[in-house]
Design a protein around this motif. Structure first.
Motif, mmCIF file in Angstrom:
data_model
loop_
_atom_site.group_PDB
_atom_site.id
_atom_site.type_symbol
_atom_site.label_atom_id
_atom_site.label_comp_id
_atom_site.label_asym_id
_atom_site.label_seq_id
_atom_site.Cartn_x
_atom_site.Cartn_y
_atom_site.Cartn_z
ATOM 1 N N ASN A 97 0.844 -1.190 0.000
ATOM 2 C CA ASN A 97 0.000 0.000 0.000
ATOM 3 C C ASN A 97 0.886 1.249 0.000
ATOM 4 O O ASN A 97 1.853 1.321 0.750
ATOM 5 C CB ASN A 97 -0.906 -0.009 1.243
ATOM 6 C CG ASN A 97 -1.997 1.033 1.184
ATOM 7 O OD1 ASN A 97 -1.720 2.221 1.139
ATOM 8 N ND2 ASN A 97 -3.243 0.592 1.202
ATOM 9 N N ALA A 98 0.526 2.227 -0.845
ATOM 10 C CA ALA A 98 1.288 3.474 -0.917
ATOM 11 C C ALA A 98 0.410 4.683 -0.669
ATOM 12 O O ALA A 98 0.769 5.806 -1.025
ATOM 13 C CB ALA A 98 1.966 3.592 -2.284
ATOM 14 N N SER A 99 -0.733 4.483 -0.035
ATOM 15 C CA SER A 99 -1.696 5.573 0.150
ATOM 16 C C SER A 99 -1.187 6.613 1.146
ATOM 17 O O SER A 99 -0.548 6.281 2.145
ATOM 18 C CB SER A 99 -3.030 5.015 0.638
ATOM 19 O OG SER A 99 -3.930 6.060 0.929
ATOM 20 N N ASP A 100 -1.518 7.876 0.852
ATOM 21 C CA ASP A 100 -1.241 8.979 1.778
ATOM 22 C C ASP A 100 -2.517 9.460 2.451
ATOM 23 O O ASP A 100 -2.464 10.386 3.270
ATOM 24 C CB ASP A 100 -0.629 10.170 1.029
ATOM 25 C CG ASP A 100 0.767 9.874 0.519
ATOM 26 O OD1 ASP A 100 1.595 9.428 1.324
ATOM 27 O OD2 ASP A 100 1.010 10.093 -0.677
ATOM 28 N N SER A 101 -3.664 8.879 2.116
ATOM 29 C CA SER A 101 -4.945 9.472 2.505
ATOM 30 C C SER A 101 -5.636 8.762 3.655
ATOM 31 O O SER A 101 -6.749 9.120 4.012
ATOM 32 C CB SER A 101 -5.894 9.487 1.290
ATOM 33 O OG SER A 101 -6.245 8.159 0.921
#
Length: 402
Positions: free
Chosen positions: A285-289
């Motif tokens: 996972n690379a989400s920033d949100s």
């Protein structure tokens, strides 16, 4: 205790909010509490005891989310008839405001869970040109006024609400997961995940599981795949979920010429999610949100190693290489994954068990119960102080106009 949940989002709509609400409802009921959910109608929903559905329509910018348009009076009468002790809102929009109004009419406290970091989603509305961060701040402040408590899934949420100058009592209570759900034995299924998708035991499986939207940053995972394939030729990326960014992600895969290494699975049934976590090698996972990120703890509950972009929450969750590895920037993903994949990782059962209890739905519900009790005490003090202030005001302020 009798508790009313007010939410715009609930099953059969698939989201982290819906999962969180369902998990909390089940655990509170297991502990002897009564929970009534007030939510939107849905054409795919079935009648279910304890669920009050109000007529609704799809929201213009999120077709899979809905907005209540009527039924508020019936909801009030239902809440009144159940003699609710507390109302717990899970949205800052229509149904949440209805919950606050009903709580005021019934003379009971309202607590709220701030699930969503809305500034990460402004691009969906008129491409970010109509609603600005300032508007999110003002709307959040307005909703959180006079609450008896706010549940924050992570430190990031607390910091943002403090920036908004919200002064309601807050507690960091990450959503828990039903560990039993992810301990299910799927060995009797006719086909394994690998067999269903034509993969072999030699394949190294990476799993991305989320809504397919820009802010989930799945594109960063895809962009790292060519580098990973050079070092781990048998790697395969399974992308589970649906959403508005599907076409762009498919085009990116085609542009990078890695179609043979990426499988777009689509949406899977909620009861099948555990299979994917358990049968892959890594959750990525690379989400920033994420305000918290349920998928992280679902992966951990499934004993699946995590490779994800670090944040305040993950830094406290992934405390040992046996659980996973974090990276700082999108460009770091591929090299971090390759290094971690080739690392000799020793399992740490004690560390895993400690983390599993921390993220369990039982612990989650226990903390929420204590928060409800604190909120009731806070509300009582607030009411007494308000009455005391009113007692010192001129009587004419409380006289009805002739």
């Amino acid at each position: 205790m009798k508790i009313g949940f007010f939410t715009d989002t609930y099953f059969p709509q698939i989201s982290g909010v819906a999962t969180s609400i369902k998990t909390l409802k089940d655990e509170l009921e297991k502990n002897g509490h009564e929970v009534i959910i007030f939510t939107t109608s849905d054409p795919n929903a079935e009648d279910e005891q304890g669920i009050v559905r109000m007529p609704s329509i799809p929201f213009i910018s999120f077709k899979d989310r809905r907005v209540v348009v009527s039924g508020m009076i019936d909801a009030y009468e239902t809440a009144k008839s159940h003699h609710l002790d507390i109302i717990h809102t899970h949205t800052e929009f229509g149904t949440g405001w209805l919950g606050k109004y009903i709580a005021k009419q019934l003379g009971i406290p309202t607590v709220h869970t701030y699930h969503t970091m809305y500034e990460d989603y402004l691009h969906y509305i008129a491409h970010g040109k109509l609603i600005r961060p300032y508007h999110v701040k003002q709307a959040s402040r307005a909703f959180c006024r006079n609450l008896s408590g706010v549940v924050c899934p992570s430190e990031r949420v607390v910091e943002k609400l403090r920036q908004y100058q919200i002064h309601a009592p807050m507690a960091i209570i990450p959503t828990g997961v039903n560990l039993r759900k992810f301990a299910t034995d799927f060995s009797e299924m006719p086909l394994s995940i690998r067999e269903e998708h034509g993969l072999t035991e030699d394949n190294v499986l990476l799993l991305s599981l989320s809504r397919l939207s820009f802010e989930k940053n799945i594109q960063a995972i895809i962009q790292g795949m060519p580098i990973i394939l050079n070092a781990v030729p048998t790697a395969k990326l399974l992308i589970v979920g649906k959403g508005p960014y599907l076409k762009e992600l498919q085009e990116l895969v085609s542009e990078l010429a890695i179609e043979q290494a990426v499988v777009f699975v689509g949406e899977v049934l909620n009861q099948q999610v555990g299979r994917y976590y358990r049968e892959v090698d890594y959750f990525v996972n690379a989400s920033d949100s994420e305000s918290q990120g349920l998928t992280y703890i679902e992966a951990l509950a499934s004993s699946t190693k995590i490779v994800a972009k670090g944040n305040d929450y993950l830094d406290q969750l992934i405390v040992d290489p046996a659980l996973g590895q974090t990276f700082e920037t999108d460009d770091d993903f591929a090299e971090t994954f390759i290094s971690y994949h080739h690392q000799e990782v020793v399992d740490q059962p004690a560390v895993r068990q400690e983390k599993l209890y921390e993220i369990s739905s039982e612990n989650f519900a226990k903390k929420i119960e204590h928060f409800y009790q604190d909120a009731q005490s806070y509300y009582q003090v607030f009411i007494e102080e308000e009455e005391d202030e009113r007692a010192h005001l001129p009587l004419r302020l409380f006289k009805k106009k002739e």
